[in-house]
Enzyme design. Structure first.
Site, PDB file in Angstrom:
ATOM      1  N   SER A 291       0.835  -1.036   0.082  1.00  0.00           N
ATOM      2  CA  SER A 291       0.087   0.025  -0.090  1.00  0.00           C
ATOM      3  C   SER A 291       1.186   1.115   0.089  1.00  0.00           C
ATOM      4  CB  SER A 291      -0.673  -0.030   1.333  1.00  0.00           C
ATOM      5  OG  SER A 291      -1.225   1.328   1.686  1.00  0.00           O
TER       6      SER A 291
ATOM      7  N   MET B  18     -12.657   2.904  -0.191  1.00  0.00           N
ATOM      8  CA  MET B  18     -13.379   3.330   1.070  1.00  0.00           C
ATOM      9  C   MET B  18     -14.149   4.627   1.020  1.00  0.00           C
ATOM     10  SD  MET B  18      -9.872   2.219   3.334  1.00  0.00           S
ATOM     11  CE  MET B  18      -8.978   2.500   1.945  1.00  0.00           C
TER      12      MET B  18
ATOM     13  N   MET C 185      -9.645   7.082  -0.596  1.00  0.00           N
ATOM     14  CA  MET C 185     -10.805   7.506   0.655  1.00  0.00           C
ATOM     15  C   MET C 185     -11.379   8.784   0.317  1.00  0.00           C
ATOM     16  SD  MET C 185      -7.947   6.814   3.800  1.00  0.00           S
ATOM     17  CE  MET C 185      -7.192   5.237   3.901  1.00  0.00           C
TER      18      MET C 185
ATOM     19  N   HIS D 157      -1.693  -2.117  -4.156  1.00  0.00           N
ATOM     20  CA  HIS D 157      -2.626  -1.822  -3.427  1.00  0.00           C
ATOM     21  C   HIS D 157      -3.141  -0.474  -3.273  1.00  0.00           C
ATOM     22  CE1 HIS D 157      -6.057  -2.964  -0.354  1.00  0.00           C
ATOM     23  NE2 HIS D 157      -5.514  -1.725   0.277  1.00  0.00           N
TER      24      HIS D 157
ATOM     25  N   HIS E 239      -8.833  -0.442  -3.542  1.00  0.00           N
ATOM     26  CA  HIS E 239      -9.796  -0.601  -2.333  1.00  0.00           C
ATOM     27  C   HIS E 239     -10.424   0.781  -2.113  1.00  0.00           C
ATOM     28  CE1 HIS E 239      -9.565  -0.870   2.398  1.00  0.00           C
ATOM     29  NE2 HIS E 239     -10.706  -1.151   2.168  1.00  0.00           N
TER      30      HIS E 239
ATOM     31  N   MET F  88     -10.565  -6.549   6.730  1.00  0.00           N
ATOM     32  CA  MET F  88      -9.735  -5.351   7.397  1.00  0.00           C
ATOM     33  C   MET F  88      -9.436  -5.831   8.935  1.00  0.00           C
ATOM     34  SD  MET F  88      -9.423  -2.743   5.411  1.00  0.00           S
ATOM     35  CE  MET F  88      -8.604  -1.701   6.337  1.00  0.00           C
TER      36      MET F  88
ATOM     37  N   ASP G 218      -5.514   2.773  -1.845  1.00  0.00           N
ATOM     38  CA  ASP G 218      -6.337   3.090  -0.960  1.00  0.00           C
ATOM     39  C   ASP G 218      -7.148   4.497  -1.331  1.00  0.00           C
ATOM     40  OD1 ASP G 218      -6.254   1.123   1.207  1.00  0.00           O
ATOM     41  OD2 ASP G 218      -4.129   1.737   1.229  1.00  0.00           O
TER      42      ASP G 218
ATOM     43  N   ASP H 173      -5.903  -6.566   5.268  1.00  0.00           N
ATOM     44  CA  ASP H 173      -5.409  -5.114   5.317  1.00  0.00           C
ATOM     45  C   ASP H 173      -5.512  -4.490   6.416  1.00  0.00           C
ATOM     46  OD1 ASP H 173      -4.757  -2.676   4.285  1.00  0.00           O
ATOM     47  OD2 ASP H 173      -6.439  -2.479   3.071  1.00  0.00           O
TER      48      ASP H 173
HETATM   49  C1  DX5 Z   1      -6.140   1.439   5.943  1.00  0.00           C
HETATM   50  C2  DX5 Z   1      -5.727   1.102   4.485  1.00  0.00           C
HETATM   51  C3  DX5 Z   1      -4.444   0.157   4.579  1.00  0.00           C
HETATM   52  C4  DX5 Z   1      -3.220   0.754   5.077  1.00  0.00           C
HETATM   53  C5  DX5 Z   1      -2.340  -0.209   5.479  1.00  0.00           C
HETATM   54  O1  DX5 Z   1      -7.142   2.032   5.717  1.00  0.00           O
HETATM   55  O2  DX5 Z   1      -6.718   0.478   3.934  1.00  0.00           O
HETATM   56  O3  DX5 Z   1      -4.332  -0.337   3.308  1.00  0.00           O
HETATM   57  O4  DX5 Z   1      -2.775   1.659   4.306  1.00  0.00           O
HETATM   58  O5  DX5 Z   1      -1.198   0.286   5.971  1.00  0.00           O
HETATM   59  P1  DX5 Z   1      -0.526  -0.433   7.216  1.00  0.00           P
HETATM   60  O6  DX5 Z   1       0.137  -1.723   6.721  1.00  0.00           O
HETATM   61  O7  DX5 Z   1       0.534   0.385   7.478  1.00  0.00           O
HETATM   62  O8  DX5 Z   1      -1.594  -0.830   8.236  1.00  0.00           O
HETATM   63 ZN    ZN Z   2      -6.287  -0.653   1.961  1.00  0.00          ZN
END
Ligand code: DX5
Ligand code: ZN
Length: 214
Positions: A6, A65, A35, A31, A63, A134, A33, A173
């Site tokens: 990520s 969110m 948001m 990956h 992903h 998660m 992320d 994750d």
């Molecule tokens: C959190 C994300 C993860 C996160 C993982 O909301 O979905 O993908 O960035 O980072 P680490 O491995 O640092 O928890």
């Molecule tokens: Zn993620």
């Protein structure tokens, strides 16, 4: 097992260098992320970022969110997403979102937050390519792994072993590092996301090789 880095915490000016480094080290899954500041209390760049990095030959594991994933799917598909995962908690009509993603010919995943039981996914398991468990509250990198993810992984793995119609990968994750990744693998996971434990490591190659060997 598959390691999906990520790049949530990587600064924009460092992104190209980090991605080149990861690609040279054999990383295939990336990956992303995404948001919206509503489904989670944080925001990230959206489709503009994927457009910039699509020149890399990764499997873009996206992903979402976000509160309203239906409004993101076409844009991410066009920008190069290979897998789109949305949150079970974000939508009312789960099946229509699954069908929309699959109609584009890409892979579809669903994610569940730490307080969501995996049983809610039973009606959809046949349709899914990936389930993202998660192991932290979504929103930020660098949090501590929540152990209740382990029973969820085992539950989903048991179901998959019992039913030929289930072909999903199990992805985990949040808070994954070299101390807990074997336990996650032994529970039945196929893909682990790693943010800080990989990106902040002084020896990324070692981390990648260790996960690869599991
Ligand atoms: C959190 C994300 C993860 C996160 C993982 O909301 O979905 O993908 O960035 O980072 P680490 O491995 O640092 O928890
Ligand atoms: Zn993620």
């Amino acid at each position: 097992m598959i390691l999906a880095p990520s790049i949530l915490t990587v600064k924009e000016e460092e992104r190209n260098n980090v991605l080149t480094e990861l690609s040279n080290m054999g990383i295939i899954y990336l990956h992303l992320d995404i948001m919206d500041g509503k489904f989670v209390p944080n925001t990230t760049p959206g489709v503009s970022m994927l457009k910039k990095i699509n020149k890399f030959d990764f499997v873009f594991d996206t992903h979402l969110m976000v509160e309203d994933p239906i409004n993101y799917i076409d844009k991410f598909y066009k920008a190069g997403s290979d897998i789109i995962t949305f949150h079970y908690e974000a939508v009312k009509d789960v099946l229509s979102i699954i069908r929309k993603i699959k109609s584009l010919g890409i892979k579809c995943g669903i994610s569940i937050k730490p307080n969501t039981s995996p049983e809610v996914l039973l009606p959809y398991l046949k349709e899914l390519d990936q389930i993202l468990v998660m192991s932290v509250e979504p929103g930020f990198g660098g949090q501590k792994f929540m152990e209740n993810a382990i029973d969820k992984i085992k539950y989903l793995d048991d179901l998959r072993n019992k039913c030929d119609e289930y072909n999903y990968l199990i992805e985990v994750d949040g808070g994954v590092n070299l101390s807990n990744v074997s336990m996650i693998r032994n529970a039945g996971a196929n893909v682990v996301v790693m943010g800080t434990a990989l990106i902040n490591s002084t020896d990324k190659k070692l981390v990648i090789e260790e996960v690869d060997s599991l």
